[in-house]
Design a protein around this motif. Structure first.
Motif, PDB file in Angstrom:
ATOM      1  N   ILE A   1      -8.979  36.248 -30.242  1.00 44.57           N
ATOM      2  CA  ILE A   1      -7.646  35.206 -30.208  1.00 44.57           C
ATOM      3  C   ILE A   1      -7.840  33.754 -30.375  1.00 44.57           C
ATOM      4  N   ILE A   2      -9.332  33.389 -29.743  1.00 47.60           N
ATOM      5  CA  ILE A   2      -9.505  32.138 -29.870  1.00 47.60           C
ATOM      6  C   ILE A   2      -9.792  31.636 -31.368  1.00 47.60           C
ATOM      7  N   THR A   3     -10.580  32.951 -32.066  1.00 47.02           N
ATOM      8  CA  THR A   3     -10.988  32.674 -33.278  1.00 47.02           C
ATOM      9  C   THR A   3      -9.572  32.399 -34.238  1.00 47.02           C
ATOM     10  N   GLU A   4      -8.807  33.238 -33.966  1.00 41.02           N
ATOM     11  CA  GLU A   4      -7.630  33.296 -34.711  1.00 41.02           C
ATOM     12  C   GLU A   4      -6.799  32.291 -34.553  1.00 41.02           C
ATOM     13  N   GLU A   5      -6.685  31.856 -33.161  1.00 43.31           N
ATOM     14  CA  GLU A   5      -5.662  30.338 -33.037  1.00 43.31           C
ATOM     15  C   GLU A   5      -6.321  29.091 -33.586  1.00 43.31           C
ATOM     16  N   LYS A   6      -7.686  29.073 -33.587  1.00 43.13           N
ATOM     17  CA  LYS A   6      -8.442  28.114 -33.896  1.00 43.13           C
ATOM     18  C   LYS A   6      -9.131  27.859 -34.857  1.00 43.13           C
ATOM     19  N   PRO A   7      -9.376  27.408 -35.937  1.00 44.58           N
ATOM     20  CA  PRO A   7     -10.402  27.317 -36.659  1.00 44.58           C
ATOM     21  C   PRO A   7     -11.811  26.926 -36.315  1.00 44.58           C
ATOM     22  N   LEU A   8     -12.761  27.113 -36.727  1.00 47.70           N
ATOM     23  CA  LEU A   8     -14.132  26.474 -36.361  1.00 47.70           C
ATOM     24  C   LEU A   8     -14.208  24.842 -36.141  1.00 47.70           C
ATOM     25  N   GLY A   9     -13.934  24.343 -37.278  1.00 51.33           N
ATOM     26  CA  GLY A   9     -13.736  22.734 -37.096  1.00 51.33           C
ATOM     27  C   GLY A   9     -12.698  22.260 -35.993  1.00 51.33           C
ATOM     28  N   ALA A  10     -11.596  22.801 -36.114  1.00 54.27           N
ATOM     29  CA  ALA A  10     -10.736  22.440 -34.702  1.00 54.27           C
ATOM     30  C   ALA A  10     -11.501  22.699 -33.419  1.00 54.27           C
ATOM     31  N   ARG A  11     -12.247  23.718 -33.188  1.00 50.74           N
ATOM     32  CA  ARG A  11     -12.710  24.331 -31.873  1.00 50.74           C
ATOM     33  C   ARG A  11     -13.856  23.209 -31.339  1.00 50.74           C
ATOM     34  N   LEU A  12     -14.660  23.069 -32.696  1.00 51.21           N
ATOM     35  CA  LEU A  12     -15.751  21.848 -32.409  1.00 51.21           C
ATOM     36  C   LEU A  12     -15.439  20.712 -32.336  1.00 51.21           C
ATOM     37  N   GLY A  13     -14.244  20.221 -32.782  1.00 50.72           N
ATOM     38  CA  GLY A  13     -13.600  18.838 -32.446  1.00 50.72           C
ATOM     39  C   GLY A  13     -13.298  18.770 -31.159  1.00 50.72           C
ATOM     40  N   GLU A  14     -12.563  19.678 -30.806  1.00 55.17           N
ATOM     41  CA  GLU A  14     -12.245  19.889 -29.229  1.00 55.17           C
ATOM     42  C   GLU A  14     -13.282  19.686 -28.218  1.00 55.17           C
ATOM     43  N   ALA A  15     -14.114  20.651 -28.602  1.00 57.08           N
ATOM     44  CA  ALA A  15     -15.475  20.587 -27.705  1.00 57.08           C
ATOM     45  C   ALA A  15     -16.047  19.049 -27.782  1.00 57.08           C
ATOM     46  N   GLY A  16     -16.234  18.781 -28.891  1.00 55.39           N
ATOM     47  CA  GLY A  16     -17.139  17.095 -28.947  1.00 55.39           C
ATOM     48  C   GLY A  16     -16.068  16.151 -27.965  1.00 55.39           C
ATOM     49  N   PHE A  17     -14.883  16.179 -28.151  1.00 61.76           N
ATOM     50  CA  PHE A  17     -13.892  15.257 -27.721  1.00 61.76           C
ATOM     51  C   PHE A  17     -14.085  15.527 -26.033  1.00 61.76           C
ATOM     52  N   CYS A  18     -14.308  16.722 -25.651  1.00 63.05           N
ATOM     53  CA  CYS A  18     -14.231  17.045 -24.307  1.00 63.05           C
ATOM     54  C   CYS A  18     -15.721  16.486 -23.472  1.00 63.05           C
ATOM     55  N   ILE A  19     -16.691  16.641 -24.392  1.00 58.78           N
ATOM     56  CA  ILE A  19     -18.020  15.967 -23.984  1.00 58.78           C
ATOM     57  C   ILE A  19     -17.982  14.554 -23.951  1.00 58.78           C
ATOM     58  N   VAL A  20     -17.416  13.960 -24.739  1.00 61.42           N
ATOM     59  CA  VAL A  20     -17.221  12.568 -25.058  1.00 61.42           C
ATOM     60  C   VAL A  20     -16.564  11.786 -23.869  1.00 61.42           C
ATOM     61  N   TYR A  21     -15.474  12.755 -23.633  1.00 62.26           N
ATOM     62  CA  TYR A  21     -14.620  12.380 -22.210  1.00 62.26           C
ATOM     63  C   TYR A  21     -15.393  12.273 -20.901  1.00 62.26           C
ATOM     64  N   LEU A  22     -16.229  13.456 -20.693  1.00 57.42           N
ATOM     65  CA  LEU A  22     -16.902  13.456 -19.678  1.00 57.42           C
ATOM     66  C   LEU A  22     -17.962  12.496 -19.433  1.00 57.42           C
TER      67      LEU A  22
END
Length: 257
Positions: A17-38
């Motif tokens: 479901i995750i792979t279908e809903e979000k492409p890899l680039g979007a997932r990595l972008g979100e992960a990067g944003f979360c890391i920067v925020y923390l």
């Protein structure tokens, strides 16, 4: 054995479901944003902790700065600590595409962060009242009302009907648990207008900035809270909502008012 197989199948389905809903680039972008925020929010917490300790204890004129940074440290630590419970699993899921017991970790994280976010607003209004304390105009009743609504919301958050550990949406309970939260937001904004009216120690622009950021954070949060499970793309609004909190903490820490 069957339960183990069901868990594995569930993990595979969630990953698909995750792979279908979000492409890899979007997932990595979100992960990067979360890391920067923390990293950012914990840096702010550490900085304000040190700043509060450097305020001269003997100079009465410096005491507002002491409260500014002390309360600011508590808010930043609460934000970072609470959000880490759901952001760390989300980072793992976005990078790897799956995670063991994903729904449990994400659900528990969302529950914990919902509680800490509610507590955050108790500290925020207390921060404003302390900086511009006036016995005649103290937001006593607003603070008491916020505290009562906080208790009500936390109790509502603990009900199993919220389905924290399921992807199944329950808009009715999303509305129920967020009614006291919205009321808290309204009361905090009203309280800061009262703080603004008696501002002496700091410029009124500080409190106007806080009012605007609180309003925007709720405006971005509510669509996600109500429709996020049904329409995952709405979750993108959590990014500007999070940016509002980052700006708020940066203003409290580094703003010149």
């Amino acid at each position: 054995m069957n339960a183990r197989l069901n868990d594995l199948n569930s993990d595979k389905i969630d990953a698909a479901i995750i792979t279908e809903e979000k492409p890899l680039g979007a997932r990595l972008g979100e992960a990067g944003f979360c890391i920067v925020y923390l990293i950012f929010i914990f840096f702010i917490a550490i900085w304000m902790r040190k700043a509060s300790q450097n305020v001269p204890a003997t100079e009465s004129i410096a005491r507002p700065d002491y409260y500014r940074y002390s309360f600011g440290f508590l808010m930043a630590a609460l934000l970072g600590g609470g959000d880490a419970f759901h952001l760390v699993p989300r980072i793992i899921v976005n990078i790897k595409g799956k995670m063991w017991k994903e729904n449990i970790f994400l659900g528990a994280g969302n529950l914990i962060s919902s509680i800490t976010m509610t507590l955050f607003y108790n500290i925020l209004i207390a921060w404003g009242d302390t900086l511009e304390f006036s016995p005649a105009k103290y937001n006593y009743w607003i603070e008491q009302a916020v505290l009562i609504l906080t208790f009500i919301r936390i109790v509502l958050l603990l009900f199993p009907q919220n389905k924290w550990y399921s992807k199944e949406p329950n808009r009715r309970w999303a509305i129920i648990r967020n009614v006291p939260f919205v009321l808290i937001g309204i009361l905090v904004i009203v309280g800061f207008f009262n703080v603004l009216a008696r501002a002496i120690n700091y410029s009124g622009s500080l409190y106007i900035t806080i009012i605007v950021l609180v309003f925007l954070s709720f405006a971005f949060y509510l669509p996600v809270a109500l429709f996020g499970k049904e329409k995952p793309k709405v979750g993108i609004l959590m990014i500007p909502k999070t940016i509002c909190y980052m700006i708020m903490m940066a203003v409290i820490a580094f703003g010149k008012f």
